[in-house]
Design an enzyme around this catalytic site. Structure first.
Site, PDB file in Angstrom:
ATOM      1  N   HIS A 129       1.279  -1.129   0.295  1.00  0.00           N
ATOM      2  CA  HIS A 129       0.247  -0.466   0.269  1.00  0.00           C
ATOM      3  C   HIS A 129       0.997   0.784   0.121  1.00  0.00           C
ATOM      4  CE1 HIS A 129      -3.595  -2.563   0.747  1.00  0.00           C
ATOM      5  NE2 HIS A 129      -3.204  -2.635   1.820  1.00  0.00           N
ATOM      6  N   ASP A 254      -4.721 -12.122   4.689  1.00  0.00           N
ATOM      7  CA  ASP A 254      -6.080 -11.333   5.393  1.00  0.00           C
ATOM      8  C   ASP A 254      -7.282 -11.932   4.809  1.00  0.00           C
ATOM      9  OD1 ASP A 254      -5.180  -9.938   3.178  1.00  0.00           O
ATOM     10  OD2 ASP A 254      -5.126  -8.691   4.368  1.00  0.00           O
TER      11      ASP A 254
HETATM   12 ZN   LIG Z   1      -3.957  -6.787   2.978  1.00  0.00          ZN
END
Ligand SMILES: [Zn+2]
Length: 393
Positions: A129, A254
């Site tokens: 990210h 995740d």
């Molecule tokens: Zn993630």
């Protein structure tokens, strides 16, 4: 050719956003301990990384941002650049710890580029990210972007990045959005329902890179079967058309049904099948070269250590039978640390360790993921000379 490169140093545990932060380095420690206890890492020398120097960080980040990260622990409250927020709190030695993560992925990339290994893995990497001038989503420096940029300068001009984290790989996509040499593919939970809110099928890259960004946003609650149905409907065709020289994969876990931060419903067996498929794809489509990094994953005890032990084992061709019981020494270690933890007992989530089954797209069935599959195929397939409506493509 030497055996696959495993990058690891306990110093990587210093990338620690705080005891109350979900991105807790204990997940890495428990993974290495589990893989060691199961014999996966036996006789495997760890490659010990050095922190990336500023010139390498500038491949992904502005000098102003790198300086802000360096100064952040000494600065006041208003450091900007996404730093000092609940997601990206400032911590001691933030620059050094973050640069070490980058140096680790870079070391793996370097081993492959030098022809000293066909595969490399860095479970501490995958900070997908981080943006050019700001931290985002627990990620300070983007190791994926630095490594891909470095590979582009060292003999590679067709690099495929496949991101199976539950979140969109937005930082990597943004860095190469107009670069036709890099194909970015991300499967993730639909941006309507999850951070970072990007990764729609219509984000396809720009200019000469049209079609070189591929996004497959999946509905919440998608299970292993739906995930693989979507994956196989898009990814192998695009990889075959692009003909990468190396596969770089972000292997966030995740996407698991028990992950506290997201809502896909994969299992540890699904994760294991993903790694085995990526290995096969590296062999089939990318001349055997595979650089694997970690990523998200916030079920620190029940999911991450088992899933990434399967990742390490797959990279090393030492696949672990899913019915294998968890070693007592590992379980005792976990219980000493977290006495109330419900520790899993085996390397599978299922009754018999079977690989998840799925039905192929184009079989006339109507699956909830098929809208996503159709949208993504229509958005990018024509740009690769493929027919979005022909299931054989
Ligand atoms: Zn993630």
């Amino acid at each position: 050719m030497s055996s696959p490169a495993v990058v690891w140093d306990p110093a990587l545990l210093a990338y620690n956003l705080g005891d109350d932060h979900p991105f807790n380095p204990v997940r890495l420690d428990l993974t290495i301990r589990l893989a060691t206890a199961l014999g996966v890492l036996e006789d495997v020398p760890f490659l010990v990384p050095e922190p990336a120097v500023a010139e390498q960080l500038y491949r992904a980040h502005t000098a102003e941002y790198v300086e802000a990260v360096r100064q952040a622990p000494m600065a006041g409250w208003d450091v900007g650049h996404g730093l000092g927020t609940p997601d990206n709190p400032v911590f001691t030695d933030m620059h050094e710890a973050s640069a070490l993560v980058v140096g680790s992925t870079l070391l793996g990339a370097r081993r492959i580029a030098e022809g000293r290994a066909l595969r490399a893995v860095n479970i501490a990497g995958g900070l997908h990210h981080a943006m050019g001038d700001r931290a985002s989503g627990f990620c300070v420096y983007n190791d994926c972007v630095v490594a891909i940029s470095w590979l582009l300068d060292h003999g590679f001009d067709r690099i495929a990045y496949v991101d199976t984290d539950v979140h969109h790989g937005d930082g990597v996509q943004a860095a190469f959005y107009s670069d036709p040499r890099v194909l970015t593919i991300s499967l993730h939970q639909h941006p309507f329902t999850l951070f970072p809110g990007t990764g729609y099928a219509g984000e396809i890259g720009e200019g000469a890179a049209g079609g070189r960004a591929v996004n497959l946003p999946l509905p919440p609650a998608t299970k292993d079967a739906g995930w693989f149905r979507a994956f196989h409907a898009v990814v192998p065709s695009v990889l075959a058309a692009f003909r990468p020289q190396i596969l770089v994969t972000q292997c966030g876990v995740d996407s698991h049904v028990e992950d506290p931060l997201a809502d896909l419903s994969l299992t540890v067996d699904g994760h294991r099948a993903i790694y085995r498929t990526l290995r096969e794809f590296a062999d089939t489509f990318a001349e055997g070269r595979w650089l694997a990094v970690g990523g998200g994953g916030y079920q620190l005890i029940r999911v991450v250590p088992r899933s990434w032990t399967h990742l390490l084992a797959t990279v090393l061709d030492r696949d672990v039978d899913p019915t294998t019981p968890l070693p007592r020494e590992w379980t005792e270690r976990v219980l000493a640390m977290a006495p109330k933890a419900e520790v899993p007992t085996r390397m599978t989530d299922g009754p018999d360790g079977a690989e998840p089954s799925f039905s192929r797209w184009g079989d006339g069935m109507d699956d909830p993921v098929d809208i996503a599959v159709r949208d993504t195929r229509r958005a990018v397939f024509p740009l690769h000379g493929l027919d979005p409506d022909d299931p054989r493509d």
